[in-house]
Design a protein around this motif. Structure first.
Motif, mmCIF file in Angstrom:
data_model
loop_
_atom_site.group_PDB
_atom_site.id
_atom_site.type_symbol
_atom_site.label_atom_id
_atom_site.label_comp_id
_atom_site.label_asym_id
_atom_site.label_seq_id
_atom_site.Cartn_x
_atom_site.Cartn_y
_atom_site.Cartn_z
ATOM 1 N N LYS A 173 0.842 -1.193 0.000
ATOM 2 C CA LYS A 173 0.000 0.000 0.000
ATOM 3 C C LYS A 173 0.875 1.240 0.000
ATOM 4 C CE LYS A 173 -3.745 2.433 2.391
ATOM 5 N NZ LYS A 173 -4.716 2.429 3.507
ATOM 6 N N MET A 174 0.516 2.212 -0.867
ATOM 7 C CA MET A 174 1.188 3.502 -0.909
ATOM 8 C C MET A 174 0.119 4.594 -0.890
ATOM 9 S SD MET A 174 4.212 2.777 -3.745
ATOM 10 C CE MET A 174 5.204 4.182 -3.216
ATOM 11 N N VAL A 175 0.420 5.711 -0.234
ATOM 12 C CA VAL A 175 -0.518 6.824 -0.160
ATOM 13 C C VAL A 175 0.166 8.096 -0.647
ATOM 14 C CG1 VAL A 175 -1.825 5.816 1.746
ATOM 15 C CG2 VAL A 175 0.061 7.372 2.235
ATOM 16 N N PHE A 176 -0.652 8.976 -1.209
ATOM 17 C CA PHE A 176 -0.114 10.239 -1.702
ATOM 18 C C PHE A 176 0.140 11.177 -0.530
ATOM 19 C CE2 PHE A 176 -0.719 14.614 -3.333
ATOM 20 C CZ PHE A 176 0.352 14.628 -4.236
ATOM 21 N N MET A 215 -4.752 6.489 -2.539
ATOM 22 C CA MET A 215 -3.879 5.350 -2.278
ATOM 23 C C MET A 215 -3.815 4.450 -3.493
ATOM 24 S SD MET A 215 -5.939 2.401 -1.987
ATOM 25 C CE MET A 215 -5.170 1.303 -0.800
ATOM 26 N N VAL A 216 -2.840 3.552 -3.479
ATOM 27 C CA VAL A 216 -2.687 2.576 -4.549
ATOM 28 C C VAL A 216 -2.050 1.324 -3.965
ATOM 29 C CG1 VAL A 216 -0.386 3.406 -5.235
ATOM 30 C CG2 VAL A 216 -1.829 2.225 -6.913
ATOM 31 N N LEU A 217 -2.368 0.176 -4.543
ATOM 32 C CA LEU A 217 -1.730 -1.087 -4.188
ATOM 33 C C LEU A 217 -0.818 -1.492 -5.340
ATOM 34 C CD1 LEU A 217 -4.792 -2.992 -2.671
ATOM 35 C CD2 LEU A 217 -2.952 -1.826 -1.432
ATOM 36 N N VAL A 218 0.448 -1.753 -5.016
ATOM 37 C CA VAL A 218 1.462 -2.085 -6.005
ATOM 38 C C VAL A 218 2.102 -3.407 -5.605
ATOM 39 C CG1 VAL A 218 3.531 -1.249 -7.195
ATOM 40 C CG2 VAL A 218 1.912 0.387 -6.248
ATOM 41 N N ASP A 219 2.441 -4.250 -6.596
ATOM 42 C CA ASP A 219 3.166 -5.475 -6.277
ATOM 43 C C ASP A 219 4.369 -5.134 -5.409
ATOM 44 O OD1 ASP A 219 1.361 -6.799 -7.833
ATOM 45 O OD2 ASP A 219 2.792 -7.476 -9.347
ATOM 46 N N ALA A 220 4.511 -5.822 -4.281
ATOM 47 C CA ALA A 220 5.548 -5.477 -3.304
ATOM 48 C C ALA A 220 6.956 -5.591 -3.868
ATOM 49 C CB ALA A 220 5.396 -6.364 -2.066
ATOM 50 N N ASP A 221 7.131 -6.420 -4.894
ATOM 51 C CA ASP A 221 8.468 -6.585 -5.482
ATOM 52 C C ASP A 221 8.602 -5.885 -6.834
ATOM 53 O OD1 ASP A 221 6.820 -8.199 -6.951
ATOM 54 O OD2 ASP A 221 8.036 -10.024 -6.763
ATOM 55 N N ALA A 222 7.648 -5.013 -7.184
ATOM 56 C CA ALA A 222 7.676 -4.301 -8.466
ATOM 57 C C ALA A 222 8.444 -2.987 -8.295
ATOM 58 C CB ALA A 222 6.266 -4.052 -8.981
ATOM 59 N N GLY A 223 9.761 -3.074 -8.388
ATOM 60 C CA GLY A 223 10.613 -1.921 -8.123
ATOM 61 C C GLY A 223 10.328 -0.728 -9.014
#
Length: 269
Positions: free
Chosen positions: A128-131, A234-242
């Motif tokens: 999870k990432m937030v602006f 917010m957004v959900l991104v693959d945890a290993d997607a650098g």
């Protein structure tokens, strides 16, 4: 014992205890508590409590769409494999042959182990990432709201291996805002993001591979956060997607530790 419920009042202690436990918290509840509390007032949503000898062992909320033979677990609070297995068997018995989707805490072994035994397909863990800002210093010229003029190209570019396909997005304009990046009369990329919540979520961001070096991803994110105004995003991104994490970081997003999730699916049979 499984019981359909219309109030969570007597289960507040159990809900609070699990919501505050990093191993057993529920990502949908953390994202929006209304996923639990609002369920009793929404069509096609069912809330259940599972008790054993008078002790609450699980609270679950499910979305059931008969026309699509589709089920999604919206809330899954439990520490016990047997409790989740009992709940899952109940759903399979009452809605046989339905596709079942799950978003859950990757640290919760009770859910993960039962789904593994069921042969569920798992997607990568989501970060999870937030602006938090600031927005990137990038031109947003050429980025505009999706209009009928661009719908055909948008649909042609859109992913089809997701629940929220282009057609579903277009039919849910009370929930979604779509932006497109245009150059020389061609759609170079798009972003689908909700707009009607306190914290809105990016569901899809796509840029044509041949246009990947032209900052369209940053431009779409900059415009989306601008239009989002005072709300959170917010957004959900693959945890290993650098590369994806680097893009969102450059766009002003930051990782939220302890709120990762995993998507799993049991297909129709």
């Amino acid at each position: 014992m499984i019981q359909e419920i219309r109030s969570f009042e007597q289960y507040e202690g159990f809900i609070s205890e699990l919501a505050e436990d990093p191993l057993y918290s529920d990502p949908h509840f953390i994202y929006d508590r209304d996923n639990l509390y609002g369920s009793i007032n929404r069509k096609d949503e069912y809330a259940f409590a599972i008790t054993e000898n008078g002790t609450t062992e699980g609270i679950f909320v499910w979305l059931v769409i008969p026309d699509e033979q589709f089920i999604e677990m919206l809330i899954g609070f439990t520490r016990k494999e047997d409790t989740f297995a009992e709940m899952l068997s109940y759903m399979e018995k009452n809605w046989p042959g339905y596709q079942m989707d799950f978003v859950f805490n990757p640290q919760n072994p009770a859910v993960a182990r039962v789904l593994e035994r069921k042969g569920a397909a798992f997607e990568p863990e989501q970060q999870k990432m937030v602006f938090t800002g600031p927005a990137p210093d990038v031109s947003t010229n050429g980025v505009e709201l999706l209009s009928e003029k661009w719908e055909k190209q948008y649909c042609g570019l859109h992913r089809t291996d997701v629940y929220w396909t282009a057609e579903r997005i277009l039919s849910a304009q009370d929930r979604f805002r779509t932006l497109v990046a245009i150059k020389d009369g061609q759609v170079q990329g798009y972003i689908d993001v909700t707009y009607s919540y306190d914290e809105n979520e990016i569901y899809d961001l796509f840029v044509k591979p041949e246009a990947a070096q032209e900052d369209y991803g940053l431009a779409l994110l900059a415009k989306a956060t601008e239009l989002n105004g005072p709300h959170q995003m917010m957004v959900l991104v693959d945890a290993d997607a650098g590369e994806d994490i680097a893009l969102y970081t450059a766009a002003g997003f930051a990782k939220v530790e302890g709120q990762n999730s995993v998507f799993a699916q049991i297909p129709k049979v």
